[in-house]
Every structure is written in structure tokens, then in C-alpha cells.
Design an enzyme around this catalytic site. Structure first.
Site, PDB file in Angstrom:
ATOM      1  N   GLU A 107       5.626  31.722 -72.267  1.00  0.00           N
ATOM      2  CA  GLU A 107       5.014  30.844 -73.274  1.00  0.00           C
ATOM      3  C   GLU A 107       5.927  29.657 -73.584  1.00  0.00           C
ATOM      4  OE1 GLU A 107       4.219  34.268 -75.853  1.00  0.00           O
ATOM      5  OE2 GLU A 107       2.130  33.594 -75.929  1.00  0.00           O
ATOM      6  N   GLU A 155       2.192  41.354 -72.343  1.00  0.00           N
ATOM      7  CA  GLU A 155       2.121  41.880 -73.715  1.00  0.00           C
ATOM      8  C   GLU A 155       1.163  43.052 -73.859  1.00  0.00           C
ATOM      9  OE1 GLU A 155       2.311  38.723 -72.913  1.00  0.00           O
ATOM     10  OE2 GLU A 155       3.542  37.596 -74.308  1.00  0.00           O
TER      11      GLU A 155
HETATM   12  C1  3H9 Z   1       6.294  38.940 -76.260  1.00  0.00           C
HETATM   13  O1  3H9 Z   1       6.932  38.174 -75.608  1.00  0.00           O
HETATM   14  C2  3H9 Z   1       5.416  38.538 -77.415  1.00  0.00           C
HETATM   15  C3  3H9 Z   1       5.101  37.062 -77.440  1.00  0.00           C
HETATM   16  O2  3H9 Z   1       3.948  36.806 -76.654  1.00  0.00           O
HETATM   17  C4  3H9 Z   1       4.783  36.558 -78.811  1.00  0.00           C
HETATM   18  C5  3H9 Z   1       5.814  36.753 -79.861  1.00  0.00           C
HETATM   19  C6  3H9 Z   1       5.448  36.109 -81.154  1.00  0.00           C
HETATM   20  N1  3H9 Z   1      13.335  42.522 -75.597  1.00  0.00           N
HETATM   21  O3  3H9 Z   1      13.955  47.136 -67.912  1.00  0.00           O
HETATM   22  P1  3H9 Z   1      15.431  47.013 -67.737  1.00  0.00           P
HETATM   23  C7  3H9 Z   1      16.146  45.241 -72.310  1.00  0.00           C
HETATM   24  S1  3H9 Z   1       6.381  40.604 -75.990  1.00  0.00           S
HETATM   25  C8  3H9 Z   1      14.394  43.274 -75.831  1.00  0.00           C
HETATM   26  O4  3H9 Z   1      16.232  48.248 -67.731  1.00  0.00           O
HETATM   27  P2  3H9 Z   1      14.897  45.761 -65.211  1.00  0.00           P
HETATM   28  C9  3H9 Z   1      15.805  46.653 -71.909  1.00  0.00           C
HETATM   29  O5  3H9 Z   1      15.470  47.424 -73.043  1.00  0.00           O
HETATM   30  C10 3H9 Z   1       7.582  40.769 -74.682  1.00  0.00           C
HETATM   31  N2  3H9 Z   1      15.053  43.956 -74.856  1.00  0.00           N
HETATM   32  O6  3H9 Z   1      15.797  46.150 -66.453  1.00  0.00           O
HETATM   33  C11 3H9 Z   1      17.097  47.103 -71.256  1.00  0.00           C
HETATM   34  O7  3H9 Z   1      18.000  47.417 -72.307  1.00  0.00           O
HETATM   35  P3  3H9 Z   1      19.099  48.560 -72.094  1.00  0.00           P
HETATM   36  C12 3H9 Z   1       6.986  40.501 -73.351  1.00  0.00           C
HETATM   37  C13 3H9 Z   1      14.562  43.855 -73.626  1.00  0.00           C
HETATM   38  O8  3H9 Z   1      15.678  44.795 -64.415  1.00  0.00           O
HETATM   39  C14 3H9 Z   1      17.589  45.820 -70.587  1.00  0.00           C
HETATM   40  O9  3H9 Z   1      16.906  44.745 -71.234  1.00  0.00           O
HETATM   41  N3  3H9 Z   1       7.948  40.840 -72.341  1.00  0.00           N
HETATM   42  C15 3H9 Z   1      13.445  43.084 -73.319  1.00  0.00           C
HETATM   43  O10 3H9 Z   1      14.359  46.975 -64.576  1.00  0.00           O
HETATM   44  C16 3H9 Z   1      17.288  45.770 -69.117  1.00  0.00           C
HETATM   45  O11 3H9 Z   1      15.917  46.044 -68.900  1.00  0.00           O
HETATM   46  C17 3H9 Z   1       7.985  42.049 -71.752  1.00  0.00           C
HETATM   47  O12 3H9 Z   1       7.170  42.904 -72.032  1.00  0.00           O
HETATM   48  C18 3H9 Z   1      12.811  42.389 -74.383  1.00  0.00           C
HETATM   49  N4  3H9 Z   1      11.725  41.608 -74.175  1.00  0.00           N
HETATM   50  O13 3H9 Z   1      13.631  44.998 -65.822  1.00  0.00           O
HETATM   51  C19 3H9 Z   1       9.046  42.277 -70.735  1.00  0.00           C
HETATM   52  N5  3H9 Z   1      13.192  43.182 -71.987  1.00  0.00           N
HETATM   53  O14 3H9 Z   1      19.935  48.062 -70.966  1.00  0.00           O
HETATM   54  C20 3H9 Z   1       9.664  43.633 -70.902  1.00  0.00           C
HETATM   55  C21 3H9 Z   1      14.136  43.986 -71.477  1.00  0.00           C
HETATM   56  O15 3H9 Z   1      19.754  48.624 -73.424  1.00  0.00           O
HETATM   57  N6  3H9 Z   1      10.763  43.848 -70.018  1.00  0.00           N
HETATM   58  N7  3H9 Z   1      14.967  44.400 -72.455  1.00  0.00           N
HETATM   59  O16 3H9 Z   1      18.303  49.800 -71.753  1.00  0.00           O
HETATM   60  C22 3H9 Z   1      10.618  44.190 -68.707  1.00  0.00           C
HETATM   61  O17 3H9 Z   1       9.511  44.241 -68.185  1.00  0.00           O
HETATM   62  C23 3H9 Z   1      11.852  44.530 -67.938  1.00  0.00           C
HETATM   63  O18 3H9 Z   1      12.833  44.913 -68.860  1.00  0.00           O
HETATM   64  C24 3H9 Z   1      12.416  43.372 -67.087  1.00  0.00           C
HETATM   65  C25 3H9 Z   1      13.779  43.792 -66.503  1.00  0.00           C
HETATM   66  C26 3H9 Z   1      11.419  43.092 -65.954  1.00  0.00           C
HETATM   67  C27 3H9 Z   1      12.624  42.142 -67.911  1.00  0.00           C
END
Ligand code: 3H9
Length: 696
Positions: free
Chosen positions: A105, A125
Site C-alpha cells: 500500500e 490481509e
Molecule cells: C497489514 O499490512 C494491514 C494494512 O493493510 C493496513 C493497516 C492499517 N509484523 O515468517 P518469518 C516477523 S497486515 C510484525 O519467520 P519468512 C515474524 O513474526 C500485514 N512482524 O520469515 C518473524 O518474527 P520472529 C500484512 C512480522 O522469511 C519474522 O518477522 N502482511 C511481520 O518465512 C520473520 O518472519 C503480512 O501478512 C509483520 N507484518 O517470511 C505479511 N511479518 O523472527 C506477514 C513478519 O520473531 N508476514 N514478521 O519469529 C509474512 O508473510 C512472512 O513473515 C514474510 C517473511 C513473507 C514477510
């Protein structure tokens, strides 16, 4: 505050580099920093363009999920996005790694987007029970059209850069350091006199058949709200001016934020990552894991071998005869052909795996070099012990000796070796190359690095590995036995298996328990009932009508008939009328006057049985934490992700409510409905299961 954003001037371009490891989530500090840096760039008379770029492995993975559920702090993300887009400067985003959710976004608020070939973008999301809340549902359709935007937002999939460019999300794909290529691109745009290009000012996309799309998405989500809501939000982008559409999106986002589904999905997101993070494994290195052995080439053994091959391991499979070995190779070849057909591997990789990475042998000697051996032979203690005795004789010191048993006592199996510290349970779910769950079952004497190796194997195979202690059925099958029993009791009392299946698919399960039994084969549960009969407490009520089905040769899907009919209709959507006759006969036999059950009552009883047994399992230490149970049910038993898992669901209901249900049901059957001590304790202390998930 601004140390989250590095600000640098490169000629007339201001570079704003996000540095919030590991994935540049848009925390409050990052949002504030970006706001301040935009102000700074705009107040510098030399600056004509802004380049947004991420440090580390990603541009931005989205809003900071850890902040959800807390009071939102200004600046809010939608305001930041609008502020970036409204800048009089030319704003360019250079994307690498992932740009997800709020990350995309932010990029969509820039006027131009360049990306690395390996970059991926998406609005995932819905997987958190939300919709994009910072303009994603309004800006994306203006670039891609409504249909493509709906597909992207309702699936939440990660779109590769090339495809994103074809869809109009990205303007250019270029290999190189993200900052360097971004600067060159921004520079060339300035030189060519390119204008600011706010997406919000682009024409609204054409309408589609919204109601039909909404209904289809709702059905596909099996009760999940967020994807269907996303359709309505995109609809707003075609029917309302941009600013109004943003308000509509914002309201929907806020409403979804308040739902149990959002809490369930976010619980699942963090638990999926926490499940392999066990304090007992801190600082413990796994053993080497390159060559694995599998004993037994039936469906399960062949599936495990396939999983190993698909993850790049060398696999040696042992069968008893050459014919059996050939059949096992055939099964693995069939699995690999399926993977080829689904595009998971290339034709070259397929041939390579089958010819160079797989060895099928009929002598245990072939296992001399194996780092880890998993036996998947017949479920019989004597047979297993004999296999382990032979493994003990041939395997190298330090090799991990694993059993895929689904209920036998692994402590006893370990006694047949001279090295019980190397013995562990690795309980796969069929088909093993497809199902995500792996129970790592830890007997008493297992060494810590063997447990670590079990988890390392899970990671290599792309599975969700969950630690379980030893008990009959381990975590998953033990809980299944309890909720399956609750379903059988309801049948005896008056519900039909078909009413129960429907109530549970309405709850969100992919299949109801009776359809699942048909798929697994009714002979499996029949054998289990016979096995447990000798030690069964006489107060336990076990239906006899399923035995009658088996005695007549009806084993479910594989024999064409079970609870449902499969002969004419492979989907099994037609109930087998004979089942109702068998049930009626048994009720008459037992002097039961049948009563009716509402769908809600069916769901509550089924869930109460599941939660109660799960609470026992956590209380006994078989599962270390409630989240471990939740992940077993989610990844092995089709539990709807949007409820988070049975114990998260129980927390959201209120544990006192669940306990009251159990106590109420106990008035009719106080043997089956004995409240778990842990559940009683948590209610008495005013705590919940999630309190037990917190470390320390
Ligand atoms: C959003 O954006 C809402 C908006 O539209 C509007 C708002 C108003 N936040 O998965 P991994 C952490 S909703 C905080 O093991 P990978 C994760 O917990 C969001 N922390 O690695 C982990 O922590 P730890 C939309 C986050 O390489 C570490 O990063 N976005 C977030 O297998 C490593 O992650 C999503 O839904 C976050 N957003 O995968 C994306 N993302 O090391 C969600 C990650 O302490 N994330 N962490 O366990 C993912 O899909 C995967 O984490 C990603 C990396 C592909 C990024």
C-alpha cells in the site's frame, strides 16, 4: 524515532531507507519516521524526488502485526499513504524481497514502482482475518481492474515481479541493488520530465457482477468473512469517489479488527512460527541430515520417501522382497509424477530424483550411511521391535532412529536398541508428501539433539513440526478419538451422521467426521475399537453400528460405500440410507428414544469434547503449550484456521462457558464428560489458555 529511516540526499533525490529488521514492518516508529522524512525532503528546495527503499531482506512486509489489538497510534497508515501520494515531489518506490499488505500500500502511494526480478508483492490481509486497510482495495483495482484485484486480495497470494508488471502494479523490473536501480530510475523520470502520477486520480475500474462474486468468495472461504468483505471494498472503488471509498475500506477494516476471526487468524500466524521455538532446544544443534532411510514402502513409507526426495535429500527405502521393492518404487514414481503434473518440479528434476536420489533395497545394510531412518511398517509392537533391533545392528553411531507409529509406546520400542537416546517418533500424516503436520514424539530417554534433528527434518520437509509426549494417539489422534466419540454419542442419542457432518462443515471444517472416516477407511477405526475393547471401561459408550457396516464389507470411499455412497458419485454427497437403519436398530436395542439436535448443539458438544481432551493433554504435559495443540488440529485435522485452533476458540468463547457446557453434558454421561483439571483450574483462576502460551 528516525533511526528507523535513514535519510540521505543523492543529488536532487532524497532516499528514505527503511531499516526495521527483520522485515521492515510499519511500526509506529517507522510511520512517524516516514512522515518526518517526507517533511524533511519537501522542505529541502534542492530535492525534486523521493526514493523509498527497504534495507535488509524485504521492502516492507506490511503493518506491524504485533500492534494489532492495541489502541492505534497516529500517524495512521492510511494517512501516511495519502501523505506520500499527495507529495509535490516525484515519489518512487524500489521493491525487493516482499512488499506485502501495508508495504504494497505504501508502494502504491508512490507515483512509480520499480522492482527486482525476484521481488514479490501481495495483499495477504485476508489471511489475518482483515482486508487491506490503507487504500489497497481502492488503489489496486485502479491499476489492475476489478477482477484481477479481487483475485489478488481474496487469495492474498504473493505475485512475482514479472506478473505484477504485466498486471500494471509495477512499472519496471530491473536487476541490481534496489537503491542503485531506484536512483537511476528516479533520475531518468526527472530527466524525461515525468509527472507525478497518483493512483487515486486514475479512473475507477469497470464494475463486475458483485453479488455473484461475493457469494462465490464467501462459499469458497467456508465461513471466513474477510475475503468476502474484500469484494465489497473493491466494489466501493468502482461506485464511490476515491476519498469515500477509502472511508468505506477503513470502516470494514476496523469492523474486521474487532472480530474473533481476526484474533484466530493472528493467533495462527504467530503460533505457526512459535511452534518450533521450544526453550528446551535453545542452543542445541541438530545432527547431520543429508541421507535418510525409510523402512516400508506402503502408502505412508512411499509418501515419506517422496517428501524427502522433494526436499533435496537422498533416500534409501527398504522393503522385504524384490516385488515389494518394485511396488514401492512405483508408488514413489506415482507421487513424483503428481508433483510434476502440479508444476512442483520440472521433468528433469523428476527423472533426477527417481534415478539418482532414490535407492530401493531389500537389505538393511543399505542403511549404513543413513543419518536418520524412519520406519513405517505394520503397526505391531513385535514387528517394530524387530525392525529397531536390526537398525541398531547396522546403523552408524549417532544415526537417528525414528518410528512413524501413530499410537504404540515408543519408550518400549526404544528398549529394543542399545541406544534409546537416539530413538524418536516422527508421526507423519497421510499422504506424507502433502500433509503439513509432523508430530515429533519424544520418549523419555531421547537426547536433546535428536529432538532438534526431528524439528530440523520438519523444516527441511516444509512441515509444521509439533512436539508431543508419548501417550496413546499422541496429541492429534488422542483428541480426535474424543471428539469422534462425542459425535458417535450424538448419533446414538438422535442426530444423524449427516446432520453432524453438515453442522461441522458449517463451523468451517473442510469435512465432517463421518465423511473423514469414509476417506480414511472405516476398517481403521474398526481395528482401533477392537484393539481397545479388552481394556475399555464398561461405562464407555461405543456405538456398534459402524462395526456392522464393516462386517458387511463397507469400508467407505475405497469400497464404494460407507456413511455415504461413492459408486455413482465420487464426491460422496449421497448419504447411505442403510446407515440410518443400522442406527435405528441400535437405538431400539439400547432403549434410546431419539431426540433432535440443533446445528449449534452439535458444534458445542463436538468442540467441548475436543477442548476438554486438549486441556488434558496440555495438563499432562503431552503438549508443552496450548498453541502446540492448536497447530496439530490446524495442520493435520482440517480445523478452520479462522478459529485459530480449538484452544484459541475456547479462549474466545470464554473458558467458563465451555466448562459450563461440559458440566451440563455430564448430567447425562458423567463418565465421558469429566472436566479436565486444567480447564477447571484456569476458570477458577480467571485465566485462559493463551496465558500458558507466553514464554516464561
Ligand atoms: C497489514 O499490512 C494491514 C494494512 O493493510 C493496513 C493497516 C492499517 N509484523 O515468517 P518469518 C516477523 S497486515 C510484525 O519467520 P519468512 C515474524 O513474526 C500485514 N512482524 O520469515 C518473524 O518474527 P520472529 C500484512 C512480522 O522469511 C519474522 O518477522 N502482511 C511481520 O518465512 C520473520 O518472519 C503480512 O501478512 C509483520 N507484518 O517470511 C505479511 N511479518 O523472527 C506477514 C513478519 O520473531 N508476514 N514478521 O519469529 C509474512 O508473510 C512472512 O513473515 C514474510 C517473511 C513473507 C514477510
Amino acid at each position: 524515532m528516525t533511526d528507523m529511516i535513514a535519510y540521505e540526499r543523492h543529488g536532487n533525490i532524497a532516499v528514505l531507507r527503511l531499516q526495521n529488521p527483520p522485515v521492515n514492518a510499519l511500526s509506529h516508529a517507522v510511520r512517524s519516521g516516514l512522515m518526518a522524512c517526507m517533511d524533511k525532503a519537501e522542505s529541502d528546495p534542492e530535492v525534486r524526488a523521493v526514493l523509498l527503499v527497504g534495507a535488509g531482506r524485504a521492502f516492507i512486509a506490511g503493518a506491524d502485526i504485533k500492534e494489532f489489538g492495541k489502541p492505534p497510534l497516529e500517524p495512521h497508515l492510511p494517512d501516511l499513504c495519502n501523505r506520500i501520494e499527495a507529495s509535490p515531489l516525484l515519489v518512487v518506490a524500489s521493491l525487493h524481497g516482499v512488499s506485502l499488505g501495508g508495504g504494497l500500500e505504501v508502494a502504491l502511494s508512490a507515483h512509480y514502482r520499480i522492482a527486482q526480478p525476484g521481488a514479490r508483492v501481495g495483499l495477504p490481509e485476508v489471511h489475518l482475518g482483515l482486508i487491506p486497510g490503507a487504500g489497497g482495495t481502492q488503489r489496486l483495482p485502479r491499476l489492475t481492474g476489478a477482477e484481477a484485484a479481487i483475485e489478488a486480495i481474496t487469495t492474498g497470494r504473493h505475485i512475482p515481479a514479472k506478473e505484477a508488471a504485466a498486471l500494471g502494479i509495477i512499472d519496471r523490473v530491473e536487476e541490481g541493488d534496489p537503491q542503485t536501480v531506484g536512483l537511476a530510475y528516479a533520475g531518468s523520470l526527472l530527466v524525461s520530465g515525468a509527472e507525478r502520477r497518483p493512483v487515486s486520480e486514475m479512473p475507477a475500474p469497470d464494475a463486475i457482477d458483485w453479488d455473484a462474486t461475493y457469494t462465490a468468495v464467501l462459499k469458497k472461504g467456508r465461513g471466513q468473512l474477510s475475503p468476502a468483505q474484500a469484494v465489497r471494498a473493491v466494489q466501493a472503488s468502482t461506485e464511490q469517489p476515491f476519498a469515500e471509498g477509502l472511508q468505506t475500506e477503513r470502516q470494514m477494516f476496523r469492523d474486521l479488527m474487532e472480530t474473533d476471526q481476526r484474533q484466530g487468524m493472528i493467533h495462527a500466524f504467530f503460533s505457526e512460527r512459535a511452534v518450533s521455538n521450544l526453550p528446551e532446544l535453545k542452543g542445541i544443534d541438530p545432527r547431520r541430515l543429508e541421507k535418510i532411510g525409510v523402512i516400508g514402502g506402503g502408502t505412508m513409507g512411499a509418501g515419506i520417501a517422496t517428501a524427502g526426495l522433494l526436499s533435496g535429500m537422498s533416500v534409501t527405502l527398504i522393503e522385504m522382497t524384490q516385488d515389494a521393492a518394485d511396488a514401492a518404487r512405483g508408488r514413489i514414481a506415482g507421487n513424483l509424477a503428481g508433483a510434476l503434473k502440479r508444476g512442483k518440479i520440472t521433468a528433469e528434476a523428476h527423472d533426477n530424483l527417481l534415478n539418482d536420489h532414490l535407492d530401493v533395497a531389500i537389505h538393511y545394510d543399505a542403511l549404513r550411511d543413513a543419518d536418520l531412518v524412519i520406519e513405517a511398517v505394520f503397526e505391531d509392537m513385535a514387528v517394530k521391535k524387530s525392525v529397531f533391533g536390526q537398525l541398531d545392528a547396522v546403523c552408524k553411531p549417532g544415526a537417528v532412529l525414528a518410528t512413524n507409529t501413530s499410537y504404540l509406546d515408543i519408550n518400549e520400542i526404544a528398549t529394543s536398541t542399545s541406544r534409546p537416546g537416539d530413538v524418536i517418533g516422527l508421526h507423519f500424516f497421510s499422504p506424507a508428501h502433502v500433509m503439513k503436520l509432523l508430530e515429533v514424539v519424544v520418549p523419555e530417554q531421547t537426547a536433546a539433539d535428536v529432538v532438534a534433528t526431528g524439528f530440523a527434518l520438519g523444516k527441511t520437509l516444509g512441515k509444521i513440526a509439533v512436539r508431543s509426549g508419548v501417550c496413546d494417539g499422541f496429541i492429534g489422534n488422542r483428541i480426535m478419538r474424543a471428539y469422534r466419540m462425542a459425535a458417535d454419542h450424538m448419533v446414538l442419542e438422535g442426530a444423524t451422521p449427516f446432520e453432524i457432518d453438515t453442522a461441522l462443515t458449517d463451523f468451517g471444517f473442510a469435512m465432517g467426521p463421518f465423511a473423514v472416516s469414509d476417506l480414511a477407511g472405516l476398517d481403521i477405526a474398526w481395528a482401533m475399537r477392537k484393539r481397545l475393547a479388552a481394556t475399555r471401561d464398561p461405562r464407555e459408550r461405543v456405538g456398534r453400528y459402524p462395526d456392522k457396516l464393516c462386517e458387511a464389507g463397507h469400508f467407505g470411499r475405497k469400497s464404494g460405500k460407507g456413511f455415504y455412497l461413492y459408486e455413482a458419485d465420487q464426491r460422496g454427497s449421497t448419504p447411505n440410507p442403510e446407515v440410518l437403519d443400522l442406527i435405528a436398530a441400535e437405538r431400539a436395542d439400547r432403549d434410546i428414544t431419539p431426540r433432535s439436535f440443533t446445528a449449534e448443539e452439535i458444534q458445542r458438544r463436538y468442540m467441548a469434547a475436543m477442548v476438554n481432551e486438549a486441556a488434558r493433554i496440555v495438563g499432562e504435559g503431552i503438549a508443552r503449550r496450548p498453541l502446540d495443540v492448536d497447530m496439530v488440529l490446524l495442520f493435520g485435522y482440517g480445523f478452520p484456521r479462522y478459529h485459530g485452533g480449538p484452544l484459541k476458540w475456547a479462549d474466545l468463547q470464554g473458558l467458563d462457558t465451555v466448562l459450563a457446557d461440559i458440566e451440563g453434558f455430564a448430567k447425562e454421561d458423567d463418565f465421558f464428560w469429566q472436566p479436565a483439571p486444567l480447564l477447571q483450574k484456569l476458570v477458577a483462576e480467571g485465566r485462559n489458555f493463551d496465558d500458558l502460551n507466553k514464554p516464561g
